[in-house]
Write a protein that holds these residues in place. Structure first.
Motif, short mmCIF file in Angstrom:
data_model
loop_
_atom_site.label_atom_id
_atom_site.label_comp_id
_atom_site.label_asym_id
_atom_site.label_seq_id
_atom_site.Cartn_x
_atom_site.Cartn_y
_atom_site.Cartn_z
N ILE A 414 0.86 -1.18 0.00
CA ILE A 414 0.00 0.00 0.00
C ILE A 414 0.89 1.23 0.00
O ILE A 414 1.97 1.22 0.60
CB ILE A 414 -0.97 0.00 1.22
N GLY A 415 0.47 2.28 -0.70
CA GLY A 415 1.28 3.48 -0.80
C GLY A 415 0.48 4.74 -0.48
O GLY A 415 -0.74 4.79 -0.68
N PHE A 416 1.19 5.75 0.04
CA PHE A 416 0.59 7.04 0.36
C PHE A 416 1.47 8.15 -0.21
O PHE A 416 2.68 8.15 0.01
CB PHE A 416 0.44 7.21 1.87
N VAL A 429 3.61 9.55 -14.63
CA VAL A 429 4.61 8.64 -15.19
C VAL A 429 4.04 7.23 -15.35
O VAL A 429 4.20 6.60 -16.40
CB VAL A 429 5.87 8.61 -14.30
N THR A 430 3.37 6.73 -14.33
CA THR A 430 2.94 5.33 -14.35
C THR A 430 1.68 5.12 -15.19
O THR A 430 1.41 4.00 -15.62
CB THR A 430 2.70 4.82 -12.92
N GLN A 431 0.88 6.15 -15.39
CA GLN A 431 -0.27 6.18 -16.30
C GLN A 431 -1.46 5.35 -15.83
O GLN A 431 -2.59 5.83 -15.84
CB GLN A 431 0.13 5.74 -17.72
N ARG A 432 -1.23 4.14 -15.43
CA ARG A 432 -2.32 3.27 -14.99
C ARG A 432 -2.01 2.73 -13.60
O ARG A 432 -0.85 2.58 -13.23
CB ARG A 432 -2.53 2.12 -15.97
N PRO A 433 -3.04 2.40 -12.82
CA PRO A 433 -2.81 1.85 -11.48
C PRO A 433 -2.13 0.49 -11.54
O PRO A 433 -2.25 -0.24 -12.53
CB PRO A 433 -4.22 1.75 -10.88
N HIS A 434 -1.43 0.15 -10.46
CA HIS A 434 -0.76 -1.14 -10.35
C HIS A 434 -1.64 -2.07 -9.50
O HIS A 434 -2.15 -1.67 -8.46
CB HIS A 434 0.61 -0.98 -9.68
N PRO A 435 -1.82 -3.32 -9.92
CA PRO A 435 -2.74 -4.21 -9.19
C PRO A 435 -2.26 -4.61 -7.80
O PRO A 435 -3.06 -5.09 -6.99
CB PRO A 435 -2.84 -5.44 -10.10
N TRP A 436 -0.99 -4.43 -7.51
CA TRP A 436 -0.46 -4.91 -6.23
C TRP A 436 -0.30 -3.81 -5.19
O TRP A 436 0.02 -4.09 -4.05
CB TRP A 436 0.90 -5.58 -6.44
N ILE A 437 -0.51 -2.55 -5.58
CA ILE A 437 -0.33 -1.46 -4.60
C ILE A 437 -1.32 -0.33 -4.88
O ILE A 437 -1.11 0.47 -5.80
CB ILE A 437 1.13 -0.95 -4.59
N PRO A 438 -2.38 -0.23 -4.10
CA PRO A 438 -3.21 0.97 -4.17
C PRO A 438 -2.45 2.16 -3.59
O PRO A 438 -1.71 2.01 -2.62
CB PRO A 438 -4.43 0.61 -3.31
N LEU A 454 -0.68 8.81 7.73
CA LEU A 454 -1.44 7.81 6.99
C LEU A 454 -0.71 6.47 6.98
O LEU A 454 -1.32 5.41 7.17
CB LEU A 454 -1.66 8.28 5.55
N GLY A 455 0.59 6.52 6.77
CA GLY A 455 1.38 5.29 6.77
C GLY A 455 1.39 4.62 8.12
O GLY A 455 1.28 3.39 8.23
N VAL A 456 1.52 5.41 9.18
CA VAL A 456 1.48 4.86 10.54
C VAL A 456 0.15 4.16 10.79
O VAL A 456 0.09 3.03 11.30
CB VAL A 456 1.72 5.97 11.58
N GLY A 457 -0.94 4.81 10.40
CA GLY A 457 -2.26 4.21 10.59
C GLY A 457 -2.42 2.92 9.83
O GLY A 457 -3.02 1.96 10.33
N ALA A 458 -1.90 2.86 8.61
CA ALA A 458 -2.01 1.64 7.81
C ALA A 458 -1.30 0.47 8.47
O ALA A 458 -1.82 -0.66 8.51
CB ALA A 458 -1.45 1.88 6.41
N LYS A 459 -0.12 0.71 9.02
CA LYS A 459 0.61 -0.37 9.69
C LYS A 459 -0.09 -0.80 10.96
O LYS A 459 -0.10 -2.00 11.31
CB LYS A 459 2.04 0.07 10.00
N MET A 460 -0.69 0.12 11.69
CA MET A 460 -1.45 -0.25 12.89
C MET A 460 -2.66 -1.10 12.52
O MET A 460 -3.05 -2.00 13.26
CB MET A 460 -1.89 1.00 13.64
N ALA A 461 -3.25 -0.82 11.36
CA ALA A 461 -4.44 -1.56 10.93
C ALA A 461 -4.10 -2.95 10.44
O ALA A 461 -4.82 -3.91 10.72
CB ALA A 461 -5.17 -0.79 9.83
N HIS A 466 2.95 -4.18 3.31
CA HIS A 466 4.19 -3.46 3.01
C HIS A 466 3.79 -2.01 2.73
O HIS A 466 3.17 -1.72 1.70
CB HIS A 466 4.90 -4.07 1.81
N THR A 467 4.13 -1.11 3.64
CA THR A 467 3.59 0.25 3.61
C THR A 467 4.65 1.25 3.18
O THR A 467 5.70 1.36 3.81
CB THR A 467 3.03 0.62 5.00
N PHE A 468 4.34 1.99 2.11
CA PHE A 468 5.27 2.95 1.52
C PHE A 468 4.67 4.35 1.58
O PHE A 468 3.51 4.56 1.22
CB PHE A 468 5.56 2.58 0.06
#
Length: 592
Positions: A414-416, A429-438, A454-461, A466-468
């Motif tokens: 997951i990315g923020f 640059v990437t143009q289209r979403p990636h299926p493995w990382i919203p 946001l990243g801290v919250g994602a890891k707590m959840a 893998h949080t970026f």
């Protein structure tokens, strides 16, 4: 002779379970709210004593109400990342006064992005009002309750009478079920009184409005006959499961060019051949050409409705017919529950949860037929601009960086994107979403540094994610002091290091090109981010300008070792990639 008696030391006294302090946390626990972030003190102490410490990721799933001690600015964003990663609600707690202001930045973004979150806010004791208490939030001081009411409306719930606490919590639950944040403000001396509360968790009803669906499937073939249909996918669509497959089915069935907002991309498949890309801020060239070409002969279907300036750029949709699919009734930007004011032509609403609605609409339209559509030239590449790849010495080619990164993602990521150039350049640059990382961004509040929370919250959840986080050297200034509190959360923080407030620096070249650059007030002193990270208990890497160590860095990022990592990315601010249409608004008298 006196017999020797073995004495057993007394343990801590059991916590009381009869006050409003206990029942507030217990009621929220019954609703599924068990994760909090903030700093204890003041009017919070008798509430916070009912929370266990959150000290490592192994505690994230034990079901106990827990609190991560973290500065309130970061803590205010934690519930947002928690919800976006899991669909579950979390909380932020703030002591009286200044802490509420700090946590309020996250609360504002929760409102602007329609994210349910709980903010527990301590008021002054009723016995201290008028006595100039510390951090006076009463009407004699900063008068915080009317401020919260002005921002949240009914979402500001005040516990000022222990006998009405149950009623107030019922109202809070109703607000959360509408996908909106709630601020529960309380007087500590009131909440410390004895009470017993019974507000059980109520499931939110799922489904759709049958009459809206029936009207749409009957009218669409007639109204859209021979006309171009464009689908606009917003962030609401990304809240429901299996939406990428459903949006693809709808695009194919209607032969409809499809565009999306930056958060709506999470409801789109990269294999959708009708996909034209992101619109507006950081938008792709083909998507923007299509969107700007919409006119009165066209029809638009919106899956959700992202009305913000970075999505619609203050404009109305000029189509002759717009169908707005939504399950939300009072989202940010609405008037009387609708977006009729943002549409130039006819406007109709189809209400219901988007996944359930599409599962009903698509087969009905397939049986009835959808009418004729004009031929659509489907683009393979979504960008046509020529962008310089020459960058100053010591910097990466930011286009090549994102291209290589896009090939490096692995499942369960997951990315923020924080409020920096990352939140307009990545999607271009990437143009289209990636299926493995919203990827998510809370851009409507434009609060720099919020991406870290946001990243801290994602890891707590979900500790398995893998949080970026992609943040800027300017954003760092707002959360850098909180790094030590997240050192063992396995976060991956990329710092886009260009030595300036990039959005400001390049934007003002368009807005006030005749003013000397020193008056842009955008330059930043250099920081050794790797050294700073290591001083706070993190590991750190620097991306080499030729990207030769990026694979090694990404391998390290996907190792689960309990230690967070900072990655310093040297970038040339003069390499302008994603465009910012909002700059056209800033050059008009609207903003002067």
């Amino acid at each position: 002779m006196i017999d020797r008696v073995e004495l057993t030391p007394f343990g801590p006294a059991p916590l009381e379970r009869s006050s409003g302090n206990f029942w507030l946390i217990e009621t929220l626990r019954r609703w599924g709210v068990t994760a909090y972030a903030g700093v204890n003190g003041g009017g919070l102490i008798h509430v916070a004593k009912h929370l266990e410490p959150f000290s490592d990721l192994s505690q994230a799933t034990d079901g106990a109400p827990r609190m991560l001690t973290m500065g309130e600015y970061v803590a205010g964003f934690v519930p947002l990342g928690y919800y976006l990663a899991s669909g579950r609600i979390a909380g932020c707690i703030t002591t009286t006064g200044a802490a509420t202001k700090l946590g309020g930045s996250g609360m504002t973004d929760a409102k602007l992005h329609n994210i349910p979150a709980v903010y527990l806010i301590a008021l002054n004791s009723t016995m201290s009002i008028g006595q100039a208490p510390l951090q006076d939030v009463s009407l004699h001081g900063m008068n915080i309750v009317p401020q919260l009411q002005a921002e949240l409306g009914d979402g500001c719930v005040v516990i000022d009478d222990i006998d009405t606490m149950e009623e107030q919590l019922e109202r809070a639950q109703a607000i959360l079920m509408e996908s909106k944040p709630v601020a529960i403000a309380f007087y500590p001396d009131i909440l410390s009184k004895g009470v017993e509360v019974d507000v059980p968790s109520r499931p939110r009803p799922r489904g759709y409005r049958a009459q809206d669906v029936q009207r749409f499937v009957e009218e669409f073939p007639r109204i859209a006959e021979g006309r171009r249909v464009v689908i606009y996918v917003g962030s609401e669509a990304a809240r429901w499961p299996n939406m990428p497959a459903l949006t693809t089915q709808l695009s194919e069935l209607l032969q409809a060019p499809t565009v999306w907002s930056v958060n709506g991309a999470n409801a789109v498949s990269r294999d959708n051949r009708y996909g034209f890309g992101y619109i507006s801020f950081g938008g792709n060239d083909e998507a923007m050409k299509l969107w700007r070409g919409i006119g009165p002969d066209d029809c638009v279907i919106t899956l959700g409705f992202d009305p913000g300036e970075y999505s619609l750029n203050l404009a109305t949709i000029p189509a002759g017919q717009v169908w707005s699919f939504t399950g939300w009734t009072e989202q940010y930007g609405h008037i009387a529950g609708e977006f009729r004011h943002r549409v130039r032509g006819n406007y109709d609403v189809v209400r219901g949860d988007l996944d359930a609605t599409l599962r009903e609409v698509i087969p009905q339209l397939a049986r009835r037929g959808v009418g004729r559509r004009p031929a659509v030239d489907l683009p393979e590449r979504l960008n046509t601009r020529q962008i310089s790849r020459d960058v100053r010495e010591g910097s990466v080619d930011f286009i090549a960086f994102y291209e290589q990164l896009h090939q490096s993602w692995r499942p369960n990521s997951i990315g923020f994107d924080d409020v920096c150039i990352a939140y307009k350049d990545r999607q271009y640059v990437t143009q289209r979403p990636h299926p493995w990382i919203p990827f998510h961004t809370t851009h409507d509040g434009s609060a720099m540094g919020g991406g870290f929370g946001l990243g801290v919250g994602a890891k707590m959840a979900d500790p398995s994610l893998h949080t970026f986080v992609f943040s800027g050297d300017g954003c760092w200034r707002l959360f850098g002091g909180a790094l030590a509190d997240a050192a063992n959360l396995d976060l991956r923080l990329f710092i886009i290091n260009n030595g300036v407030y990039g959005i400001v620096d390049k934007g003002l070249e368009v807005v006030i090109p005749d003013v000397e650059k020193r008056r842009y007030h955008s330059s930043l002193p250099s920081i050794d981010f790797v050294a700073a990270a290591r001083a706070h208990g993190w590991d750190g890497y620097r991306v080499k300008p030729d990207l030769s160590n990026l694979k090694e860095i990404m391998d390290a990022c996907y190792e689960v070792r309990g230690q967070s990592i900072v990655i310093d990315v040297p970038v040339d601010a003069d390499q302008v990639i994603g465009l910012n249409p909002r700059l056209n608004n800033l050059t008009t008298k609207t903003y002067l």
